[in-house]
Design a protein around this motif. Structure first.
Motif, PDB file in Angstrom:
ATOM      1  N   ARG A  48       0.828  -1.198   0.000  1.00 50.57           N
ATOM      2  CA  ARG A  48       0.000   0.000   0.000  1.00 50.57           C
ATOM      3  C   ARG A  48       0.868   1.257   0.000  1.00 50.57           C
ATOM      4  O   ARG A  48       1.975   1.257   0.549  1.00 50.57           O
ATOM      5  CB  ARG A  48      -0.929   0.004   1.212  1.00 50.57           C
ATOM      6  N   ILE A  49       0.335   2.358  -0.589  1.00 45.87           N
ATOM      7  CA  ILE A  49       1.062   3.629  -0.602  1.00 45.87           C
ATOM      8  C   ILE A  49       1.012   4.210   0.806  1.00 45.87           C
ATOM      9  O   ILE A  49      -0.055   4.312   1.414  1.00 45.87           O
ATOM     10  CB  ILE A  49       0.442   4.612  -1.623  1.00 45.87           C
ATOM     11  N   LYS A  50       2.171   4.602   1.276  1.00 48.54           N
ATOM     12  CA  LYS A  50       2.272   5.143   2.635  1.00 48.54           C
ATOM     13  C   LYS A  50       1.854   6.619   2.643  1.00 48.54           C
ATOM     14  O   LYS A  50       2.054   7.341   1.682  1.00 48.54           O
ATOM     15  CB  LYS A  50       3.710   5.026   3.159  1.00 48.54           C
ATOM     16  N   LEU A  51       1.272   7.044   3.741  1.00 50.10           N
ATOM     17  CA  LEU A  51       0.863   8.428   3.920  1.00 50.10           C
ATOM     18  C   LEU A  51       2.077   9.347   3.837  1.00 50.10           C
ATOM     19  O   LEU A  51       3.103   9.094   4.477  1.00 50.10           O
ATOM     20  CB  LEU A  51       0.174   8.577   5.281  1.00 50.10           C
ATOM     21  N   GLY A  52       1.989  10.400   2.989  1.00 54.26           N
ATOM     22  CA  GLY A  52       3.084  11.358   2.854  1.00 54.26           C
ATOM     23  C   GLY A  52       4.117  10.973   1.812  1.00 54.26           C
ATOM     24  O   GLY A  52       5.094  11.708   1.617  1.00 54.26           O
ATOM     25  N   SER A  53       3.918   9.855   1.086  1.00 53.80           N
ATOM     26  CA  SER A  53       4.894   9.454   0.061  1.00 53.80           C
ATOM     27  C   SER A  53       4.763  10.343  -1.176  1.00 53.80           C
ATOM     28  O   SER A  53       3.697  10.850  -1.470  1.00 53.80           O
ATOM     29  CB  SER A  53       4.691   7.985  -0.324  1.00 53.80           C
ATOM     30  N   VAL A  54       5.846  10.563  -1.893  1.00 54.86           N
ATOM     31  CA  VAL A  54       5.868  11.428  -3.082  1.00 54.86           C
ATOM     32  C   VAL A  54       5.801  10.551  -4.331  1.00 54.86           C
ATOM     33  O   VAL A  54       6.608   9.624  -4.467  1.00 54.86           O
ATOM     34  CB  VAL A  54       7.150  12.281  -3.106  1.00 54.86           C
ATOM     35  N   PRO A  55       4.866  10.824  -5.258  1.00 53.73           N
ATOM     36  CA  PRO A  55       4.799  10.009  -6.480  1.00 53.73           C
ATOM     37  C   PRO A  55       6.050  10.192  -7.337  1.00 53.73           C
ATOM     38  O   PRO A  55       6.631  11.282  -7.355  1.00 53.73           O
ATOM     39  CB  PRO A  55       3.556  10.521  -7.197  1.00 53.73           C
ATOM     40  N   PRO A  56       6.484   9.143  -8.035  1.00 54.60           N
ATOM     41  CA  PRO A  56       7.731   9.234  -8.811  1.00 54.60           C
ATOM     42  C   PRO A  56       7.666  10.201  -9.991  1.00 54.60           C
ATOM     43  O   PRO A  56       8.701  10.666 -10.457  1.00 54.60           O
ATOM     44  CB  PRO A  56       7.957   7.797  -9.293  1.00 54.60           C
ATOM     45  N   ASN A  57       6.452  10.529 -10.501  1.00 60.97           N
ATOM     46  CA  ASN A  57       6.341  11.424 -11.661  1.00 60.97           C
ATOM     47  C   ASN A  57       5.970  12.854 -11.269  1.00 60.97           C
ATOM     48  O   ASN A  57       5.561  13.649 -12.103  1.00 60.97           O
ATOM     49  CB  ASN A  57       5.319  10.886 -12.665  1.00 60.97           C
ATOM     50  N   LYS A  58       6.108  13.212  -9.997  1.00 59.67           N
ATOM     51  CA  LYS A  58       5.759  14.551  -9.543  1.00 59.67           C
ATOM     52  C   LYS A  58       6.660  15.591 -10.211  1.00 59.67           C
ATOM     53  O   LYS A  58       7.879  15.449 -10.225  1.00 59.67           O
ATOM     54  CB  LYS A  58       5.900  14.662  -8.021  1.00 59.67           C
ATOM     55  N   GLY A  59       6.007  16.635 -10.784  1.00 63.97           N
ATOM     56  CA  GLY A  59       6.754  17.712 -11.429  1.00 63.97           C
ATOM     57  C   GLY A  59       7.163  17.427 -12.859  1.00 63.97           C
ATOM     58  O   GLY A  59       7.686  18.305 -13.548  1.00 63.97           O
ATOM     59  N   LYS A  60       6.948  16.243 -13.349  1.00 64.89           N
ATOM     60  CA  LYS A  60       7.331  15.891 -14.721  1.00 64.89           C
ATOM     61  C   LYS A  60       6.161  16.169 -15.658  1.00 64.89           C
ATOM     62  O   LYS A  60       5.023  15.832 -15.368  1.00 64.89           O
ATOM     63  CB  LYS A  60       7.724  14.424 -14.800  1.00 64.89           C
ATOM     64  N   LYS A  61       6.444  16.781 -16.817  1.00 64.77           N
ATOM     65  CA  LYS A  61       5.406  17.106 -17.787  1.00 64.77           C
ATOM     66  C   LYS A  61       5.307  16.065 -18.886  1.00 64.77           C
ATOM     67  O   LYS A  61       4.253  15.801 -19.411  1.00 64.77           O
ATOM     68  CB  LYS A  61       5.671  18.483 -18.403  1.00 64.77           C
ATOM     69  N   LYS A  62       6.398  15.497 -19.265  1.00 65.16           N
ATOM     70  CA  LYS A  62       6.407  14.543 -20.369  1.00 65.16           C
ATOM     71  C   LYS A  62       6.725  13.156 -19.828  1.00 65.16           C
ATOM     72  O   LYS A  62       7.778  12.949 -19.249  1.00 65.16           O
ATOM     73  CB  LYS A  62       7.453  14.983 -21.390  1.00 65.16           C
ATOM     74  N   LEU A  63       5.795  12.257 -20.014  1.00 63.91           N
ATOM     75  CA  LEU A  63       5.959  10.911 -19.470  1.00 63.91           C
ATOM     76  C   LEU A  63       6.123   9.870 -20.578  1.00 63.91           C
ATOM     77  O   LEU A  63       5.934   8.696 -20.348  1.00 63.91           O
ATOM     78  CB  LEU A  63       4.746  10.550 -18.606  1.00 63.91           C
ATOM     79  N   TRP A  64       6.433  10.331 -21.801  1.00 65.56           N
ATOM     80  CA  TRP A  64       6.584   9.413 -22.924  1.00 65.56           C
ATOM     81  C   TRP A  64       7.803   9.807 -23.737  1.00 65.56           C
ATOM     82  O   TRP A  64       8.346  10.906 -23.568  1.00 65.56           O
ATOM     83  CB  TRP A  64       5.332   9.434 -23.804  1.00 65.56           C
ATOM     84  N   THR A  65       8.194   8.955 -24.598  1.00 58.21           N
ATOM     85  CA  THR A  65       9.304   9.278 -25.506  1.00 58.21           C
ATOM     86  C   THR A  65       8.862   8.995 -26.932  1.00 58.21           C
ATOM     87  O   THR A  65       8.246   7.963 -27.207  1.00 58.21           O
ATOM     88  CB  THR A  65      10.551   8.415 -25.190  1.00 58.21           C
ATOM     89  N   GLY A  66       9.153   9.942 -27.847  1.00 57.06           N
ATOM     90  CA  GLY A  66       8.800   9.770 -29.256  1.00 57.06           C
ATOM     91  C   GLY A  66       7.339  10.065 -29.529  1.00 57.06           C
ATOM     92  O   GLY A  66       6.543  10.290 -28.630  1.00 57.06           O
ATOM     93  N   GLY A  67       6.968  10.093 -30.817  1.00 56.25           N
ATOM     94  CA  GLY A  67       5.582  10.287 -31.230  1.00 56.25           C
ATOM     95  C   GLY A  67       5.188  11.736 -31.427  1.00 56.25           C
ATOM     96  O   GLY A  67       4.061  12.018 -31.840  1.00 56.25           O
ATOM     97  N   GLU A  68       6.080  12.690 -31.136  1.00 57.29           N
ATOM     98  CA  GLU A  68       5.720  14.107 -31.244  1.00 57.29           C
ATOM     99  C   GLU A  68       5.374  14.510 -32.674  1.00 57.29           C
ATOM    100  O   GLU A  68       4.542  15.383 -32.898  1.00 57.29           O
ATOM    101  CB  GLU A  68       6.856  15.009 -30.741  1.00 57.29           C
ATOM    102  N   ASP A  69       5.999  13.882 -33.647  1.00 55.85           N
ATOM    103  CA  ASP A  69       5.778  14.266 -35.048  1.00 55.85           C
ATOM    104  C   ASP A  69       4.339  14.003 -35.502  1.00 55.85           C
ATOM    105  O   ASP A  69       3.833  14.681 -36.398  1.00 55.85           O
ATOM    106  CB  ASP A  69       6.737  13.491 -35.968  1.00 55.85           C
ATOM    107  N   THR A  70       3.694  13.025 -34.928  1.00 58.70           N
ATOM    108  CA  THR A  70       2.341  12.662 -35.376  1.00 58.70           C
ATOM    109  C   THR A  70       1.239  13.206 -34.473  1.00 58.70           C
ATOM    110  O   THR A  70       0.072  12.940 -34.702  1.00 58.70           O
ATOM    111  CB  THR A  70       2.201  11.128 -35.454  1.00 58.70           C
TER     112      THR A  70
END
Length: 196
Positions: free
Chosen positions: A8-30
């Motif tokens: 279970r997620i512990k109270l007060g834990s920080v998510p690993p993607n906090k502050g990140k805007k781009k969560l993928w790689t590639g595909g921008e051209d389409t």
């Protein structure tokens, strides 16, 4: 069965993607770019013929369309089509947007006119059909409310049948005039009472 691991997620834990805007790689051209318009985009004011063979005009983006006949009628009359009403083409031609050809009717009148074939190829005959629809509607209302005195019931049916008979022989408009001329004074009185 338990493994002994607490996932279970512990109270007060920080998510690993906090502050990140781009969560993928590639595909921008389409990807769609901001302000992109599809290949079938048409500007506001464009016309199309819909599946029911009415001409529509685009009134707003992204995809709002309205019947051209409704817009023309509203422009000429200065107000919106009232609720429970429709605008019909008097001569049945859905490309004739002449002001004399656009007729406002109630949905009740329209139902009777469609059922009885009162929408003709002439606007004046169609207007006469509206009068007949009102007579038929009034007869139905009086029958349901039992407001027709027993002795007068035959008179109502006689008037309607006379109208139907002459309209089918001579065309709705002329038939209406011929019918009213052929009526005796009692029948005319009944007809006038019916329309009140």
């Amino acid at each position: 069965m338990k493994s002994g691991i607490d996932a279970r997620i512990k109270l007060g834990s920080v998510p690993p993607n906090k502050g990140k805007k781009k969560l993928w790689t590639g595909g921008e051209d389409t990807q769609f770019k901001k302000g992109h318009k599809p290949h079938n985009y048409v500007p506001v004011g464009s016309e199309r013929v819909n599946g029911d063979d009415y001409v529509d005009i685009k009134i707003a983006d992204p995809n709002m369309w309205r019947g051209k006949h409704l817009l023309i009628w509203e422009q000429q009359c200065g107000h919106a089509v009232p609720r429970g009403h429709a605008v019909i083409f008097g001569d049945g031609d859905r490309r004739n947007f002449d002001s004399d050809n656009l007729i406002l009717v109630t949905r009740g009148q329209l139902a009777i006119m469609n059922n009885r074939g009162f929408i003709q190829k002439d606007a004046e005959l169609t207007r006469t059909g509206i009068i007949l629809a009102d007579i038929i509607k009034k007869i139905g209302e009086r029958k349901r409310s039992k407001r027709i005195p027993e002795g007068e019931h035959f008179g109502w049916v006689k008037v309607l049948n006379l109208l139907k008979c002459t309209c089918s022989k001579t065309g709705i408009g002329r038939g209406m005039k011929v019918s009213l001329m052929k009526m005796n004074e009692a029948d005319q009185t009944i007809t006038h009472k019916l329309l009140q």
